[in-house]
Enzyme design. Structure first.
Site, PDB file in Angstrom:
ATOM      1  CE  LYS A  30     -77.427-106.495  35.075  1.00  0.00           C
ATOM      2  NZ  LYS A  30     -77.678-107.616  35.941  1.00  0.00           N
ATOM      3  CE1 TYR A 255     -57.762 -87.929  55.880  1.00  0.00           C
ATOM      4  CE2 TYR A 255     -57.880 -88.952  53.713  1.00  0.00           C
ATOM      5  CZ  TYR A 255     -58.174 -87.893  54.572  1.00  0.00           C
ATOM      6  OH  TYR A 255     -58.866 -86.818  54.104  1.00  0.00           O
TER       7      TYR A 255
HETATM    8  C1  PLP Z   1     -80.090-111.868  33.473  1.00  0.00           C
HETATM    9  C2  PLP Z   1     -78.838-111.423  32.819  1.00  0.00           C
HETATM   10  N1  PLP Z   1     -78.602-111.738  31.541  1.00  0.00           N
HETATM   11  C3  PLP Z   1     -77.479-111.357  30.902  1.00  0.00           C
HETATM   12  C4  PLP Z   1     -76.515-110.608  31.539  1.00  0.00           C
HETATM   13  C5  PLP Z   1     -75.260-110.216  30.794  1.00  0.00           C
HETATM   14  O1  PLP Z   1     -74.154-110.882  31.308  1.00  0.00           O
HETATM   15  P1  PLP Z   1     -72.680-110.550  30.782  1.00  0.00           P
HETATM   16  O2  PLP Z   1     -72.408-109.143  31.145  1.00  0.00           O
HETATM   17  O3  PLP Z   1     -71.825-111.522  31.490  1.00  0.00           O
HETATM   18  O4  PLP Z   1     -72.719-110.757  29.302  1.00  0.00           O
HETATM   19  C6  PLP Z   1     -76.702-110.245  32.878  1.00  0.00           C
HETATM   20  C7  PLP Z   1     -75.696-109.471  33.587  1.00  0.00           C
HETATM   21  O5  PLP Z   1     -75.614-109.343  34.754  1.00  0.00           O
HETATM   22  C8  PLP Z   1     -77.900-110.658  33.533  1.00  0.00           C
HETATM   23  O6  PLP Z   1     -78.148-110.354  34.818  1.00  0.00           O
END
Ligand code: PLP
Length: 362
Positions: A30, A255
Site C-alpha cells: 500500500k 526564515y
Molecule cells: C493490515 C496490515 N497488515 C500488515 C502490515 C505490515 O506491517 P509492517 O510494515 O509492520 O510489517 C500493515 C502495515 O501498516 C497493515 O496495515
C-alpha cells in the site's frame, strides 16, 4: 531538483528474500509500496519469490493485476465496488456482521477473508460467535449463492511495542478464536496475522499459511533491538550542494533566523527540503557528506542548511538516508515510524534512480 532517491534493485530483492525467511508472504504494497514505487516493488518481490500482495486501493490492485495475472491480491479495507472486485479477481476482507448482511447477495462467488478485530479494532468481527453466525448462514444458502470463505486474518496493533504487554494479549485472543472455530470444524485455506515485528518476535505461527509483511521486506528493522545486518536498506536519499557559504558569528540565516552560529561557520546549502518529504524531526539530526557526519541546522521547503568543515566541496553529495544512515536509526531517535518517514517522501519532486537494473522506473 529536490533530491535523488536511489534504490539498489539487487539489494532490494535480497533484503526481501531474507525477510521472508522462506515462508509464504503477502507483501504489503500500500501507499506506493511504502514509496519504493509500486511497479518496481511488485516486480522485485516476484523475483524474490513473493506472489501475494496486500493493498488498500483499487488503483494499486489494478496495477498489480496488470503485472501479474495469477497474484493473490488481498484488499485490507472494506470495499463496495463489487464489479471491480470480480473483474480484478480480488480477495477482500469481510469486516463485520453489518457489512455481510447488507451485501450478502452481491458477495456470491467472491473470495473473502474473515477479519478479527482484536485489540487493534480498526475493523473486523468481535468474536468467533459472530463468525460462526456467518459461516452457518452461508451454509444454508445454495452453493452458487455463497461467497468463497477462503481466509481468516487479523492485524496486531502492539507487535511493534516491545515494552507493552498488549501483544501477548492480542496474540492469545487470536489463538483462542482460531481454536474455537477449529473445534467447530471451521478451518481456512489462508490464515494470516503477522506483520514484520510479530514475525521477528515469534517466527511463523503454527497453522498459519502466510505472513503479511511490510517494513522488513523493505529493509528496515521493525524494532531497533534487532540485528541491523539482517535488514539491509536498499534505499539512499541524497541531495546536491547548491552553495557553500561562510557565515559570521551570530549572523542569522533562514526564515525567522532559524540558524545563528555562535562562531564563524561554514555552511553547505543542500537542494532538498520539507517539500521533498524531509520531516522536520529528521532535520534535527545529522547527514553524511563525503563519509563524515555533519549537523543539519535549518530546514526550508526546498533547502537544508548543514554546518560543515573546510573539507566539504560543492561536488560532494549530502546523504540523508543510506544503509549507514538508516531510516530505522531515526525511528529509534523519535523522528517517526519507519513507514512515516518513507511515506512522507515526495514521489513527484524526488528523482528516482534504480541501480543494478536495465529498466528505469519513472
Ligand atoms: C493490515 C496490515 N497488515 C500488515 C502490515 C505490515 O506491517 P509492517 O510494515 O509492520 O510489517 C500493515 C502495515 O501498516 C497493515 O496495515
Amino acid at each position: 531538483m529536490g533530491g535523488i532517491l536511489t534504490i539498489d534493485r539487487e539489494q532490494f530483492i535480497k533484503s526481501a528474500r531474507h525477510a521472508a525467511g522462506g515462508k509464504n508472504v503477502i507483501a504489503v504494497v500500500k501507499n506506493n509500496a511504502y514509496n519504493y514505487g509500486l511497479e518496481f516493488a511488485v516486480r522485485s518481490f516476484l523475483e524474490a519469490g513473493i506472489h501475494s500482495f496486500a493493498t488498500t486501493s483499487f488503483d494499486e490492485a489494478r496495477r498489480i493485476r496488470n503485472i501479474h495475472n495469477d497474484a493473490m491480491i488481498f484488499m485490507m479495507n472494506p470495499l463496495y465496488d463489487f464489479d471491480s472486485i470480480r473483474a480484478l479477481n480480488l480477495h477482500i476482507t469481510l469486516p463485520s456482521l453489518e457489512y455481510y448482511y447488507e451485501y450478502q447477495n452481491t458477495l456470491a462467488g467472491i473470495n473473502v477473508h474473515l477479519e478479527y478485530a482484536g485489540l487493534f479494532n480498526r475493523s473486523g468481527f468481535e468474536d468467533s460467535d459472530e463468525m460462526i453466525e456467518i459461516l452457518r448462514h452461508q451454509a444454508d444458502k445454495p452453493p452458487d449463492e455463497r461467497m468463497r470463505i477462503s481466509g481468516i486474518w487479523t492485524h496486531f496493533g502492539y507487535a511493534d511495542e516491545l515494552e507493552m504487554e498488549e501483544y501477548e494479549i492480542e496474540r492469545g485472543l487470536w489463538f483462542s478464536l482460531l481454536d474455537n472455530l477449529s473445534s467447530q470444524g471451521y478451518d481456512f485455506d489462508i490464515v494470516h496475522a503477522q506483520n514484520s515485528a510479530s514475525f521477528a518476535r515469534d517466527g511463523l505461527f503454527e497453522g498459519h499459511t502466510h505472513l503479511r509483511l511490510g517494513i522488513s521486506l523493505y529493509g528496515s528493522r521493525p524494532y531497533f533491538e534487532l540485528e541491523a545486518a539482517d535488514y539491509v536498506q536498499s534505499l539512499e536519499l541524497k541531495a546536491e550542494i547548491v552553495q557553500i557559504r561562510c557565515i559570521k558569528a551570530k549572523r542569522k540565516v533562514g526564515y525567522g533566523g532559524s540558524y545563528a552560529p555562535e562562531k564563524d561557520s561554514r555552511i553547505a546549502v543542500a537542494d532538498i527540503g520539507y517539500g521533498d518529504g524531509i520531516l522536520r524531526k529528521r532535520a534535527a539530526f545529522d547527514c553524511i557528506i563525503a563519509g563524515k557526519r555533519y549537523p543539519i541546522k535549518s530546514l526550508m521547503m526546498s533547502h537544508m542548511i548543514v554546518e560543515v568543515d573546510d573539507s566539504v566541496t560543492l561536488d560532494d553529495e549530502v546523504i540523508i538516508y543510506s544503509n549507514r544512515m538508516r531510516i530505522d536509526e531515526f525511528t529509534n531517535k523519535g523522528v517517526g515510524a519507519n513507514s512515516e518517514q518513507l511515506g512522507a517522501l515526495n514521489y513527484q519532486s524526488l528523482k528516482r534512480v534504480i541501480l543494478n537494473d536495465a529498466e528505469v522506473f519513472g
